[in-house]
Design a protein around this motif. Structure first.
Motif, PDB file in Angstrom:
ATOM      1  N   LEU A  22      90.107  57.722 -37.521  1.00  0.00           N
ATOM      2  CA  LEU A  22      89.162  56.902 -36.764  1.00  0.00           C
ATOM      3  C   LEU A  22      88.446  55.901 -37.662  1.00  0.00           C
ATOM      4  O   LEU A  22      88.181  54.769 -37.243  1.00  0.00           O
ATOM      5  CB  LEU A  22      88.161  57.791 -36.037  1.00  0.00           C
ATOM      6  N   LYS A  23      88.137  56.311 -38.893  1.00  0.00           N
ATOM      7  CA  LYS A  23      87.422  55.411 -39.796  1.00  0.00           C
ATOM      8  C   LYS A  23      88.369  54.504 -40.575  1.00  0.00           C
ATOM      9  O   LYS A  23      88.011  53.362 -40.894  1.00  0.00           O
ATOM     10  CB  LYS A  23      86.561  56.222 -40.765  1.00  0.00           C
TER      11      LYS A  23
ATOM     12  N   GLN B 155      80.762  51.994 -36.659  1.00  0.00           N
ATOM     13  CA  GLN B 155      81.887  51.246 -37.224  1.00  0.00           C
ATOM     14  C   GLN B 155      82.920  50.931 -36.150  1.00  0.00           C
ATOM     15  O   GLN B 155      83.487  49.838 -36.095  1.00  0.00           O
ATOM     16  CB  GLN B 155      82.536  52.053 -38.356  1.00  0.00           C
ATOM     17  N   PHE B 156      83.164  51.890 -35.243  1.00  0.00           N
ATOM     18  CA  PHE B 156      84.164  51.723 -34.195  1.00  0.00           C
ATOM     19  C   PHE B 156      83.743  50.631 -33.201  1.00  0.00           C
ATOM     20  O   PHE B 156      84.583  49.944 -32.613  1.00  0.00           O
ATOM     21  CB  PHE B 156      84.357  53.059 -33.457  1.00  0.00           C
TER      22      PHE B 156
ATOM     23  N   ASP C  71      85.213  47.491 -34.438  1.00  0.00           N
ATOM     24  CA  ASP C  71      86.476  47.839 -35.103  1.00  0.00           C
ATOM     25  C   ASP C  71      87.336  46.595 -35.345  1.00  0.00           C
ATOM     26  O   ASP C  71      87.574  45.805 -34.421  1.00  0.00           O
ATOM     27  CB  ASP C  71      87.249  48.843 -34.241  1.00  0.00           C
TER      28      ASP C  71
ATOM     29  N   ARG D 162      90.361  48.502 -31.547  1.00  0.00           N
ATOM     30  CA  ARG D 162      90.649  49.767 -30.847  1.00  0.00           C
ATOM     31  C   ARG D 162      89.602  50.102 -29.794  1.00  0.00           C
ATOM     32  O   ARG D 162      89.831  50.982 -28.962  1.00  0.00           O
ATOM     33  CB  ARG D 162      90.746  50.916 -31.869  1.00  0.00           C
ATOM     34  N   ASN D 163      88.482  49.427 -29.815  1.00  0.00           N
ATOM     35  CA  ASN D 163      87.436  49.672 -28.823  1.00  0.00           C
ATOM     36  C   ASN D 163      87.670  48.803 -27.596  1.00  0.00           C
ATOM     37  O   ASN D 163      86.748  48.182 -27.053  1.00  0.00           O
ATOM     38  CB  ASN D 163      86.060  49.401 -29.424  1.00  0.00           C
TER      39      ASN D 163
ATOM     40  N   SER E 264      82.898  51.568 -26.877  1.00  0.00           N
ATOM     41  CA  SER E 264      82.728  52.543 -27.959  1.00  0.00           C
ATOM     42  C   SER E 264      81.934  53.741 -27.457  1.00  0.00           C
ATOM     43  O   SER E 264      80.804  53.589 -26.984  1.00  0.00           O
ATOM     44  CB  SER E 264      81.998  51.908 -29.151  1.00  0.00           C
TER      45      SER E 264
ATOM     46  N   ALA F 246      87.400  57.801 -28.285  1.00  0.00           N
ATOM     47  CA  ALA F 246      87.794  56.995 -29.446  1.00  0.00           C
ATOM     48  C   ALA F 246      89.230  57.337 -29.832  1.00  0.00           C
ATOM     49  O   ALA F 246      90.046  56.447 -30.107  1.00  0.00           O
ATOM     50  CB  ALA F 246      86.843  57.258 -30.614  1.00  0.00           C
TER      51      ALA F 246
ATOM     52  N   HIS G  45      92.369  54.765 -29.679  1.00  0.00           N
ATOM     53  CA  HIS G  45      93.204  54.560 -30.868  1.00  0.00           C
ATOM     54  C   HIS G  45      94.672  54.760 -30.520  1.00  0.00           C
ATOM     55  O   HIS G  45      95.537  53.979 -30.940  1.00  0.00           O
ATOM     56  CB  HIS G  45      92.793  55.520 -31.992  1.00  0.00           C
TER      57      HIS G  45
END
Length: 806
Positions: free
Chosen positions: A569-570, A601-602, A605, A609-610, A614, A623, A627
C-alpha cells in the motif's frame, strides 16, 4: 483396541523379569494375556451394552468387569480390585493405581470429542479408582487415544498431555536404568506415553515401553492403545496376537471392532503409514473360536491386499511427518511460534544441496566423469560455494550454528539474483546462541534431516511442495494468533483460483502473497508449468514470510517468478514505465481491517490507486481493493479478493467507495462465507470477484451467493471440503438465482437498496409452512390428553406395585 491387548501380551513375560533393552522377540509362546486385557475388553463390552447417552455406563462397567473378570480369577488382579470384583455391593475404594489407565483405551475410540473422552473415562474409572490421580491417569490415556485417532500429530498430543496432565520433561534413556516397578498412575502413565512419543511405529512403541522395566504389561498396554490409534497395527502382529485370546475375549474384541474399525499399519521405506478408513474387522464373523480366528485372519489379509495408497500422497504425508519431527528436536529451548524460522531454512538448505548433488552426478555421467565439467555453473540452477554444502556442515562437530550461518550466507552471496535473502530473512533464528541451541542439539537436527534425501529424484516438486504446505499449515495450527497473516485455507484458495481460471500465458499477481499459496494454486491450475515462467508475481510486507513464499514456489518447481518484499500500500514494487504494472489475474487475502496503513499518503497516491476515494486510517480494506482494481489488465483483468463482510454494508467513506465500485460494473460476484474459516479472526469473510471484461449476460448485474451454510463443521474450526468448494463454484458458474443460496440482481436493484451488498437482504427465502392456530390448539390438546392418560396409568402401576398408596 487390539493395540492395548498386544501391549499387555508382549509385556506379560517381562513384568517380573524386566528387560531394559528394545532387543527382544516381540511375541513368543511365553506370552499370555493378563488382567489388563480382560478389563480392557470388559470396558469394550460395557460401552457396547450401555445406553446411547451413556447415562448407565458406570453401572454397566461394574457389571461387565465383574461378570467377565470372574472367568479369569488368576490373571493378575490387584488385591483390592479382586475383592471389589467378587463383592455383591462393589464400591469405589479411592485407588490411584494404574489399573485405572490400563483399561480405558476403548473410551478414546468411542468418543466423538475430547469432552466425551473425559466423560466416558470418568464413568468407567470412578466406579473403582475414584482418587483424583486415578481419574487423571485414566483421562490422560483416553484423551491421548482420542487425539491420536483424530489425526493429531505426535508433537501436538505430547504438548496437550504436557499442558493438561503430566510434564513431559524426561526421556526414556534418562530413566531406563533407574525406573522401578510402580503401580500408581502418576508413575506409570507419563512413562507409557513417553514410550509412544519417542516411537517411530507401533512395534517400536511397544519395545520402548518394555525397555524401561517396571510393570511391563501395563506400561505396554497403555502405550499400545495410543500407538494403535496413531499408527495402526501391522497385520502380522495382529494375526499372531489374536491367537492368544480365548473365545469369550475374542468375541468381545471382534464385536467391538465391527463397530469401531481397527487401523492397519504399513511400513514403507520412509517409515510407518496408517491406513485410514480401512476396517480389518467390519466383516468378521462371530461364532466359535476357530471360525472367528479364521475370519479375522482372512479379513486382515484382505485389508492388507486391498489397501491402495496414493503413492505421492503417502510420500507427502510421510515427508511432512519427518519434517515436523524436526520440531520435536527443537522443542524446549525453541518456542513453538519459532519452529518455522528454523525448520524452513534448514529444509531449504538440504533441498538445495541434494538438488546440486543430482545435477553434479548428471554432469559427471554426461562427461564421462569429468569433475571440472561437472562444476561448471551452466550445469547447475544455482551455485553452492566451497564449504557451504550440507555435507560440509554435517562434518562439523563444534560451533555447528556458526557453520550453518556461514553456509547459508555463502549460498545467498553466490546467488544474488535468485536466492538473496532466503535465509537471512529469518532474522529471529539465532543459530549461534549456544545457550539456546547447543552443538549437540544442532547435530541431532542435522542428522535427523540427513536421514532423507530431498532432491528432485527423491521427491517431485509437487510432493515436496505439498509436504511443505502441510508444514506451513501445522505451523499455523500451533500459532493461531498470527496464522491468518500468512496462511489462507487451501479450500478458499482453490475456490478463488477456480473462479479466476488463469490460462497458459496469463500473468498472475498477489499483492499480499504471504507464503505464496495462491500463486502456487494458480500454477497448478495452468498445468503447463513452462507457460508460467516469468508470469508469476507477488509482494509481501513481512521479510521472513516473503522468504517462505520464495522457498515454497521453488519447492513446488516454479521458475522465473518474482516475489518482492515491501509494503504494497505504501510502496508497490511492480512498476512499468512509471505506472502500476497490470496483470491478467489479481488475487489476494490481504490483512483484514488493517489500521495505520498510510491513508494520508494514499489520498494523494502518485499511481492513482485512490480512483474511488481514500478510506480512513482505521481500515485498509477498500485501499487493498482499489490497488487490486488498478492492477487489473484493462482488457482482460480479473480479480478475486477476500475481505471482511463489513465492506458489503459499511457507510461513510466505505459506502461511497462501494457505490462507485458497483456503478463501475466491474463487480461480478459476491460470496459470503461462514465464520471460523480463517485463523486468528472470528470475523465473517466474503470473496469479491471483479472482471474488466464481463460476458454480455453478466453486464449490469451482480451474482450474490450465500455460502455461509456451505461448509463442514469440525471441532476446532470450520472447513470447506472439495465438495463444498464445487457447490459454491457451480453457483458462480451457473450465474442464476437459487432459493436460499444465490440471487442475480441488477445494478438498479442494488441502487434501490442504497448500494448495500448484504447478501441475505436479496436472496429469496424458501416459504415457511404455516399452520392455522386452530390446528395448533387441536394438536396441543390431544398431546395434553395423552399426558394425562399416561400419568394416570403410571400412578396405577405404582399403586399396584405397592410403591405408593391411594
Amino acid at each position: 483396541m487390539i493395540g492395548a491387548i498386544i501391549g499387555d501380551i508382549v509385556g506379560s513375560r517381562f513384568e517380573w523379569d524386566n528387560h531394559r533393552s528394545k532387543d527382544f522377540e516381540i511375541l513368543t509362546y511365553k506370552c499370555f494375556f493378563t488382567d489388563d486385557s480382560v478389563m480392557s475388553l470388559a470396558i469394550c463390552d460395557a460401552l457396547m451394552n450401555c445406553k446411547r447417552d451413556y447415562r448407565d455406563l458406570g453401572d454397566q462397567a461394574v457389571k461387565s468387569m465383574q461378570v467377565i473378570g470372574r472367568h479369569y480369577p488368576n490373571c493378575g488382579y490387584g488385591e483390592r480390585f479382586y475383592k471389589w470384583m467378587y463383592s455383591d455391593t462393589p464400591e469405589p475404594y479411592n485407588s490411584f493405581g494404574n489399573g485405572a489407565a490400563m483399561r480405558v483405551s476403548a473410551c478414546g475410540y468411542v468418543a466423538n470429542s475430547i469432552e466425551e473422552a473425559r466423560l466416558l473415562s470418568h464413568k468407567v474409572t470412578a466406579v473403582t479408582h475414584n482418587h483424583p490421580e486415578g481419574i487423571k491417569g485414566a483421562e490422560a490415556t483416553a484423551v491421548a487415544v482420542y487425539l491420536a485417532r483424530s489425526g493429531k500429530n505426535i508433537l501436538e498430543i505430547r504438548d496437550y498431555v504436557d499442558k493438561h496432565y503430566y510434564p513431559m520433561n524426561f526421556s526414556l534413556d534418562g530413566i531406563r536404568e533407574t525406573y522401578q516397578f510402580n503401580e500408581t498412575c502418576q508413575e506409570t502413565v507419563p512413562q507409557a506415553l513417553v514410550a509412544f512419543f519417542e516411537s517411530s511405529n507401533f512395534e517400536d512403541a511397544i519395545r520402548n515401553a518394555v525397555s524401561i522395566g517396571g510393570e511391563s504389561d501395563t506400561l505396554a498396554a497403555i502405550t499400545g492403545g495410543v500407538a494403535e490409534a496413531y499408527y495402526g497395527v501391522p497385520t502380522h502382529i495382529r494375526k499372531h496376537a489374536l491367537t492368544f485370546l480365548d473365545e469369550r475375549l475374542l468375541r468381545i474384541l471382534l464385536e467391538f471392532e465391527n463397530l469401531y474399525p481397527a487401523k492397519m499399519e504399513k511400513i514403507h521405506s520412509l517409515g510407518s503409514v496408517s491406513i485410514k478408513e480401512e476396517s480389518v474387522g467390519a466383516k468378521i464373523k462371530t461364532g466359535g473360536r476357530e471360525e472367528m480366528i479364521q475370519s479375522a485372519m482372512d479379513a486382515a489379509d484382505k485389508a492388507l491386499k486391498n489397501s491402495t495408497l496414493e503413492p505421492e500422497e503417502t510420500t507427502s504425508q510421510k515427508l511432512f511427518s519427518h519434517l515436523f519431527e524436526a520440531c520435536n528436536i527443537l522443542r524446549g529451548p525453541i518456542n513453538q511460534d519459532e519452529y518455522k524460522s528454523y525448520v524452513t531454512p534448514i529444509l531449504f538448505f538440504k533441498r538445495l544441496s541434494d538438488v546440486y548433488d543430482e545435477e553434479t552426478q548428471a554432469a559427471l555421467e554426461e562427461s564421462g566423469g569429468d569433475e571440472e565439467f561437472a562444476s561448471f555453473p551452466e550445469n547447475h540452477r544455482f551455485i553452492i560455494p566451497d564449504g557451504c554444502h550440507w555435507q560440509d556442515v554435517r562434518e562439523v562437530s563444534e560451533n555447528v550454528g556458526v557453520a550453518i550461518v556461514k553456509a547459508m550466507n555463502g549460498i545467498e552471496r553466490a546467488n544474488p539474483d535468485t536466492l538473496n535473502g532466503v535465509f537471512s530473512s529469518f532474522d529471529d533464528a539465532n543459530w549461534t546462541d549456544k545457550n539456546k541451541l547447543s552443538d549437540e542439539r544442532l547435530k541431532d537436527l542435522i542428522e535427523h534431516m540427513s536421514e532423507i534425501k530431498v532432491g528432485n529424484k527423491n521427491y517431485s516438486s509437487d510432493v515436496m511442495g505439498d509436504s511443505y504446505e502441510y508444514l506451513i499449515k501445522k505451523f499455523a495450527d500451533l500459532s493461531k494468533k498470527n496464522a491468518g497473516e500468512f496462511y489462507t485455507p487451501r479450500s478458499i484458495v482453490k475456490l478463488m483460483v477456480k473462479i479466476l481460471d488463469p490460462k497458459p500465458g496469463e500473468t498472475v499477481y498477489d499483492p499480499a502473497c504471504g507464503t505464496g499459496g495462491m500463486l502456487i494454486e494458480a500454477i497448478r491450475n495452468v498445468h503447463d508449468d513452462k507457460s508460467t515462467y516469468g508470469r508469476i508475481f507477488g509482494q509481501e510486507k513481512n521479510l521472513a514470510t516473503s522468504a517462505i513464499a520464495r522457498m515454497n514456489l521453488f519447492l513446488h518447481g516454479a521458475r522465473d517468478f518474482q516475489v518482492k518484499q515491501g509494503d504494497t500500500l505504501k510502496s508497490p514494487l511492480f512498476i512499468h514505465r512509471g505506472e502500476l504494472q497490470t496483470f491478467d489475474c489479481v488475487i489476494a487475502n490481504p490483512p483484514f481491517s488493517l489500521k495505520a496503513w498510510g491513508a494520508d499518503q494514499f489520498a494523494s497516491d502518485i499511481y492513482g490507486r485512490n480512483l474511488w476515494g481514500s478510506p480512513s486510517d482505521s481500515s485498509a480494506d477498500f485501499a487493498w481493493l482499489q490497488h487490486m482494481v488498478k492492477s487489473m489488465d484493462k482488457k482482460n483483468g480479473r480479480c478475486a479478493v477476500v475481505l471482511p463482510q463489513g465492506v458489503l454494508f459499511h457507510g461513510g467513506r466505505e459506502g461511497e467507495i462501494r457505490k462507485q465500485l458497483i456503478e463501475s460494473d466491474k463487480l461480478e460476484c459476491v460470496i459470503t462465507l461462514v465464520s471460523g474459516l480463517f485463523y486468528s479472526t472470528g470475523v465473517s469473510a466474503c470473496i469479491l470477484i471483479l472482471n474488466n471484461n464481463k460476458v454480455q449476460e453478466h453486464k449490469g448485474k451482480v451474482c450474490l451467493i450465500d455460502a455461509s451454510k456451505i461448509y463442514t463443521a469440525q471441532r476446532a474450526q470450520n472447513i470447506m471440503t472439495e465438495r463444498d468448494v464445487e457447490e459454491v463454484y457451480n453457483l458462480f458458474k451457473n450465474y442464476d438465482s437459487v432459493i436460499e443460496k444465490s440471487k442475480v440482481v441488477s445494478i438498479e436493484n442494488i441502487k434501490q437498496k442504497e448500494y448495500t451488498l448484504s447478501v441475505n437482504s436479496y436472496i429469496e427465502k424458501a416459504p415457511i409452512e404455516t399452520i392455522c392456530p386452530q390446528e395448533v390448539k387441536k394438536a396441543f390438546l390431544a398431546a395434553l390428553d395423552e399426558v394425562v392418560k399416561a400419568e394416570k396409568n403410571f400412578k396405577s402401576l405404582l399403586v399396584e406395585g405397592g410403591y405408593i398408596s391411594e
